[in-house]
Design an enzyme around this catalytic site. Structure first.
Site, PDB file in Angstrom:
ATOM      1  N   LYS A 261       0.797  -1.255   0.008  1.00  4.15           N
ATOM      2  CA  LYS A 261      -0.035   0.076   0.073  1.00  4.15           C
ATOM      3  C   LYS A 261       0.746   1.235  -0.085  1.00  4.15           C
ATOM      4  CE  LYS A 261       0.645   1.307   4.565  1.00  4.15           C
ATOM      5  NZ  LYS A 261       0.513   2.651   5.171  1.00  4.15           N
TER       6      LYS A 261
ATOM      7  N   THR B  24      -3.927   5.477   3.111  1.00  5.96           N
ATOM      8  CA  THR B  24      -2.902   5.866   2.458  1.00  5.96           C
ATOM      9  C   THR B  24      -2.770   6.635   1.248  1.00  5.96           C
ATOM     10  OG1 THR B  24      -1.487   4.086   3.626  1.00  5.96           O
ATOM     11  CG2 THR B  24      -0.448   5.095   1.663  1.00  5.96           C
TER      12      THR B  24
END
Length: 334
Positions: A192, A249
């Site tokens: 991620k 994120t």
């Protein structure tokens, strides 16, 4: 009896997790590399370098002595940059009790070996899978220290150990769920960061939400492919350690990786962005090792390749995005 916790790392996420543990009723000793920061934490009851003005719970003390931090700890939490783990843990391992559970907060893949953080922990300490746990999820540290509600996954191959850790970090604002899929949680956390860089680059180039949504979705597909090749549970990637962490994120200005990518997309060099960024953006240091890991498992990850081309190869973001879009079309599947 109060649970004794050691947190190795006095940066943003180490400090935030120490806050969670102390709020949950644990006694926490936080190790910091710099004596001046350790002194400031003990003297002021804050971490002035990362969260100035935010009081830390009374249950937290700090030390620059790793032996003092590790003494009597039921759980030893590791919150250092992923590429420094092996060297640090090699010196700390003799100080850690044989029955302490080692908890990784790190989201990266080791350069050169392409090992996950749990694998590095096992190799350096000799700990079995019942003594190695991972915490992963959408946990932006500045929100955590302000006690804003968040959820996460605590994963260990031994479900009873995962439940013990769950109890130790469950507060009125932080809700941990248990999982036995350590590999899936680690892959989700490591990849991620790379996708966050890609989404940031797109934003820096002035590209819109269609582009970002496409990168997030296809980034999740890349993550899932790699996880499946490594034996992970595919359901992990639909949960907090997969999609949850990826969304946070890629969408938050608090995300170091997204912010780093935005600066690259706006034309800053990697060196300029590193100089302007105080904290470690794990995707920058781990993108190459994530791609290395994928190639070792014969998994195609074109978004990760694009990020490596930009961050390590110096390719212009505009050219890299065009090349990504020019790839031959395929059926939409993982």
């Amino acid at each position: 009896m109060t649970t004794r916790m050691a947190v190795f790392g006095a940066g943003s996420w180490g400090t935030a997790f120490a806050v969670i543990l102390a709020d949950a009723g644990c006694r926490v000793t936080m190790w910091g590399r710099r004596a001046d920061l350790v002194d400031a934490v003990n003297r002021t009851g804050t971490n002035p370098d990362y969260f100035p003005g935010i009081p830390l719970p009374a249950g937290i003390t700090a030390t620059a002595d790793p032996a003092e931090a590790a003494e009597g700890a039921e759980f030893v939490v590791l919150a250092v940059p992923s590429q420094t783990l092996r060297a640090n843990l090699t010196s700390w391992a003799p100080l850690i009790a044989a029955d302490s559970v080692l908890v990784s907060l790190m989201k990266g893949v080791e350069l050169g070996t392409a090992k996950l953080m749990s694998q590095v922990v096992a190799e350096v300490t000799g700990a079995g899978p019942d003594r190695i746990a991972v915490v992963s999820g959408p946990n932006l540290a500045p929100e955590i220290v302000r006690r804003q509600p968040a959820a996460s996954v605590v994963a260990c191959r031994d479900e009873a150990v995962a439940r013990r850790l769950q109890t130790a970090c469950h507060t009125g604002y932080y809700r941990p769920y248990t999982n036995t899929d350590v590999v899936g949680c680690e892959i989700g956390g490591a990849v991620k960061n790379v996708i966050g860089l890609a989404v940031g680059i797109a934003g820096g180039l002035g590209l819109g939400d269609n582009t970002k949504a496409s990168l997030i979705t296809r980034g999740l597909a890349e993550t899932t492919r790699l996880g499946l090749a490594m034996g992970a549970d595919p359901l992990s990637f639909a949960g907090l350690a997969g999609m949850g962490d990826l969304v946070a994120t890629c969408s938050s200005p608090l995300s170091r990786n997204q912010t780093f990518g935005t600066n690259l997309g706006r034309g800053m060099t990697v060196a300029e962005t590193v100089a302007a960024t105080r904290q470690t953006a794990e995707g920058v240091t781990s993108c190459e090792s994530v791609l290395d890991l994928a190639r070792r498992h014969d998994v195609e990850m074109p978004i990760a390749e694009m990020v490596v081309d930009i961050v390590r190869g110096g390719k212009s973001p505009q050219v890299a995005v065009k090349e990504l879009m020019a790839r031959s079309a395929k059926p939409e599947r993982h």
